[in-house]
Design a protein around this motif. Structure first.
Motif, PDB file in Angstrom:
ATOM      1  N   LYS A  54      27.411 -12.785  -2.596  1.00  0.00           N
ATOM      2  CA  LYS A  54      27.120 -14.213  -2.552  1.00  0.00           C
ATOM      3  C   LYS A  54      28.391 -15.037  -2.352  1.00  0.00           C
ATOM      4  CE  LYS A  54      23.053 -13.869  -5.483  1.00  0.00           C
ATOM      5  NZ  LYS A  54      22.484 -14.196  -6.787  1.00  0.00           N
ATOM      6  N   LEU A  55      29.505 -14.555  -2.863  1.00  0.00           N
ATOM      7  CA  LEU A  55      30.767 -15.288  -2.776  1.00  0.00           C
ATOM      8  C   LEU A  55      31.595 -14.932  -1.546  1.00  0.00           C
ATOM      9  CD1 LEU A  55      31.980 -15.048  -6.493  1.00  0.00           C
ATOM     10  CD2 LEU A  55      30.831 -16.967  -5.381  1.00  0.00           C
ATOM     11  N   ARG A  56      31.365 -13.757  -1.002  1.00  0.00           N
ATOM     12  CA  ARG A  56      32.220 -13.258   0.075  1.00  0.00           C
ATOM     13  C   ARG A  56      32.293 -14.187   1.304  1.00  0.00           C
ATOM     14  NH1 ARG A  56      34.369  -7.792   1.241  1.00  0.00           N
ATOM     15  NH2 ARG A  56      35.066  -7.892   3.397  1.00  0.00           N
ATOM     16  N   PRO A  57      31.181 -14.721   1.816  1.00  0.00           N
ATOM     17  CA  PRO A  57      31.288 -15.614   2.980  1.00  0.00           C
ATOM     18  C   PRO A  57      32.166 -16.844   2.707  1.00  0.00           C
ATOM     19  CG  PRO A  57      29.019 -14.921   2.694  1.00  0.00           C
ATOM     20  CD  PRO A  57      29.769 -14.472   1.472  1.00  0.00           C
ATOM     21  N   ASP A  58      32.030 -17.423   1.520  1.00  0.00           N
ATOM     22  CA  ASP A  58      32.864 -18.578   1.166  1.00  0.00           C
ATOM     23  C   ASP A  58      34.330 -18.173   1.042  1.00  0.00           C
ATOM     24  OD1 ASP A  58      30.739 -20.373   1.140  1.00  0.00           O
ATOM     25  OD2 ASP A  58      30.356 -20.082  -1.004  1.00  0.00           O
ATOM     26  N   LEU A  59      34.567 -16.992   0.505  1.00  0.00           N
ATOM     27  CA  LEU A  59      35.928 -16.491   0.367  1.00  0.00           C
ATOM     28  C   LEU A  59      36.559 -16.248   1.733  1.00  0.00           C
ATOM     29  CD1 LEU A  59      38.237 -15.511  -1.445  1.00  0.00           C
ATOM     30  CD2 LEU A  59      37.136 -13.257  -1.461  1.00  0.00           C
ATOM     31  N   LEU A  97      50.705 -15.102  -5.233  1.00  0.00           N
ATOM     32  CA  LEU A  97      50.233 -13.944  -4.471  1.00  0.00           C
ATOM     33  C   LEU A  97      49.495 -12.955  -5.364  1.00  0.00           C
ATOM     34  CD1 LEU A  97      53.262 -13.275  -2.123  1.00  0.00           C
ATOM     35  CD2 LEU A  97      50.906 -13.547  -1.368  1.00  0.00           C
ATOM     36  N   LEU A  98      50.101 -12.622  -6.489  1.00  0.00           N
ATOM     37  CA  LEU A  98      49.483 -11.646  -7.381  1.00  0.00           C
ATOM     38  C   LEU A  98      48.176 -12.157  -7.977  1.00  0.00           C
ATOM     39  CD1 LEU A  98      52.653 -10.275  -9.185  1.00  0.00           C
ATOM     40  CD2 LEU A  98      51.251  -9.115  -7.470  1.00  0.00           C
ATOM     41  N   GLU A  99      48.202 -13.384  -8.459  1.00  0.00           N
ATOM     42  CA  GLU A  99      46.993 -13.958  -9.054  1.00  0.00           C
ATOM     43  C   GLU A  99      45.910 -14.173  -8.004  1.00  0.00           C
ATOM     44  OE1 GLU A  99      48.367 -17.456 -11.094  1.00  0.00           O
ATOM     45  OE2 GLU A  99      49.233 -16.279 -12.725  1.00  0.00           O
ATOM     46  N   GLY A 100      46.316 -14.661  -6.832  1.00  0.00           N
ATOM     47  CA  GLY A 100      45.352 -14.892  -5.756  1.00  0.00           C
ATOM     48  C   GLY A 100      44.695 -13.611  -5.302  1.00  0.00           C
ATOM     49  N   ALA A 101      45.489 -12.560  -5.149  1.00  0.00           N
ATOM     50  CA  ALA A 101      44.940 -11.278  -4.711  1.00  0.00           C
ATOM     51  C   ALA A 101      43.943 -10.738  -5.720  1.00  0.00           C
ATOM     52  CB  ALA A 101      46.063 -10.273  -4.475  1.00  0.00           C
ATOM     53  N   MET A 102      44.237 -10.879  -7.001  1.00  0.00           N
ATOM     54  CA  MET A 102      43.310 -10.400  -8.031  1.00  0.00           C
ATOM     55  C   MET A 102      41.985 -11.143  -7.946  1.00  0.00           C
ATOM     56  SD  MET A 102      45.883  -9.791 -11.303  1.00  0.00           S
ATOM     57  CE  MET A 102      44.698 -10.532 -12.379  1.00  0.00           C
ATOM     58  N   GLY A 103      42.050 -12.461  -7.828  1.00  0.00           N
ATOM     59  CA  GLY A 103      40.840 -13.262  -7.742  1.00  0.00           C
ATOM     60  C   GLY A 103      40.053 -12.982  -6.473  1.00  0.00           C
ATOM     61  N   MET A 104      40.761 -12.825  -5.363  1.00  0.00           N
ATOM     62  CA  MET A 104      40.095 -12.535  -4.090  1.00  0.00           C
ATOM     63  C   MET A 104      39.437 -11.161  -4.120  1.00  0.00           C
ATOM     64  SD  MET A 104      42.928 -13.945  -1.434  1.00  0.00           S
ATOM     65  CE  MET A 104      43.415 -15.647  -1.415  1.00  0.00           C
ATOM     66  N   ARG A 105      40.117 -10.205  -4.722  1.00  0.00           N
ATOM     67  CA  ARG A 105      39.567  -8.851  -4.825  1.00  0.00           C
ATOM     68  C   ARG A 105      38.257  -8.881  -5.623  1.00  0.00           C
ATOM     69  NH1 ARG A 105      43.809  -6.841  -7.009  1.00  0.00           N
ATOM     70  NH2 ARG A 105      44.989  -6.871  -5.076  1.00  0.00           N
ATOM     71  N   ALA A 106      38.252  -9.624  -6.714  1.00  0.00           N
ATOM     72  CA  ALA A 106      37.052  -9.717  -7.555  1.00  0.00           C
ATOM     73  C   ALA A 106      35.929 -10.452  -6.828  1.00  0.00           C
ATOM     74  CB  ALA A 106      37.391 -10.422  -8.869  1.00  0.00           C
ATOM     75  N   ALA A 107      36.238 -11.580  -6.206  1.00  0.00           N
ATOM     76  CA  ALA A 107      35.215 -12.369  -5.509  1.00  0.00           C
ATOM     77  C   ALA A 107      34.707 -11.647  -4.265  1.00  0.00           C
ATOM     78  CB  ALA A 107      35.772 -13.738  -5.134  1.00  0.00           C
ATOM     79  N   GLY A 108      35.558 -10.856  -3.641  1.00  0.00           N
ATOM     80  CA  GLY A 108      35.174 -10.153  -2.422  1.00  0.00           C
ATOM     81  C   GLY A 108      34.104  -9.101  -2.621  1.00  0.00           C
ATOM     82  N   THR A 109      33.910  -8.672  -3.853  1.00  0.00           N
ATOM     83  CA  THR A 109      32.883  -7.672  -4.132  1.00  0.00           C
ATOM     84  C   THR A 109      31.509  -8.298  -4.366  1.00  0.00           C
ATOM     85  OG1 THR A 109      33.355  -7.667  -6.509  1.00  0.00           O
ATOM     86  CG2 THR A 109      34.568  -6.082  -5.146  1.00  0.00           C
ATOM     87  N   ASP A 110      31.468  -9.609  -4.490  1.00  0.00           N
ATOM     88  CA  ASP A 110      30.204 -10.309  -4.717  1.00  0.00           C
ATOM     89  C   ASP A 110      29.651 -10.797  -3.378  1.00  0.00           C
ATOM     90  OD1 ASP A 110      28.168 -12.192  -5.266  1.00  0.00           O
ATOM     91  OD2 ASP A 110      29.151 -12.841  -7.121  1.00  0.00           O
TER      92      ASP A 110
END
Length: 97
Positions: free
Chosen positions: A68-73, A53-66
């Motif tokens: 280009k990556l957000r739709p895939d996320l 949960l903690l690691e996933g949330a960190m990665g999702m938070r980072a990818a969610g700001t891009d």
């Protein structure tokens, strides 16, 4: 050393963590439900779930700001949520409305 062991014990005994929002609604819904349902896991599984949960949330938070990556996320979080409703050890809880 004793303080470190005490902290580890508290973390291991804690049934759920407060995961900060990712800013991606689909991912926040997944993480919120996963966090709530993780209390149904065995102690060993719970520890792994908390880490995930903690690691996933960190990665999702980072990818969610891009942009280009957000739709895939968003798709990934939707697909993962649906898969967990059908195939995980906590599928009954994950499937609740």
């Amino acid at each position: 050393m004793k303080l470190r062991l005490a902290c580890l014990f508290v973390l291991a005994a804690t049934p759920a963590l407060a995961v900060d929002p990712t800013g991606v609604p689909q991912c926040d819904a997944l993480l919120k439900r996963y966090e709530a349902c993780s209390v149904e896991l065995s102690p060993k599984q719970l520890h792994a779930a908390q880490k995930e949960l903690l690691e996933g949330a960190m990665g999702m938070r980072a990818a969610g700001t891009d942009p280009k990556l957000r739709p895939d996320l968003e798709r990934f979080c939707d697909d993962t949520f649906e898969k967990m409703k059908k195939e995980s050890d906590i599928k009954d809880c994950m499937s609740k409305p």
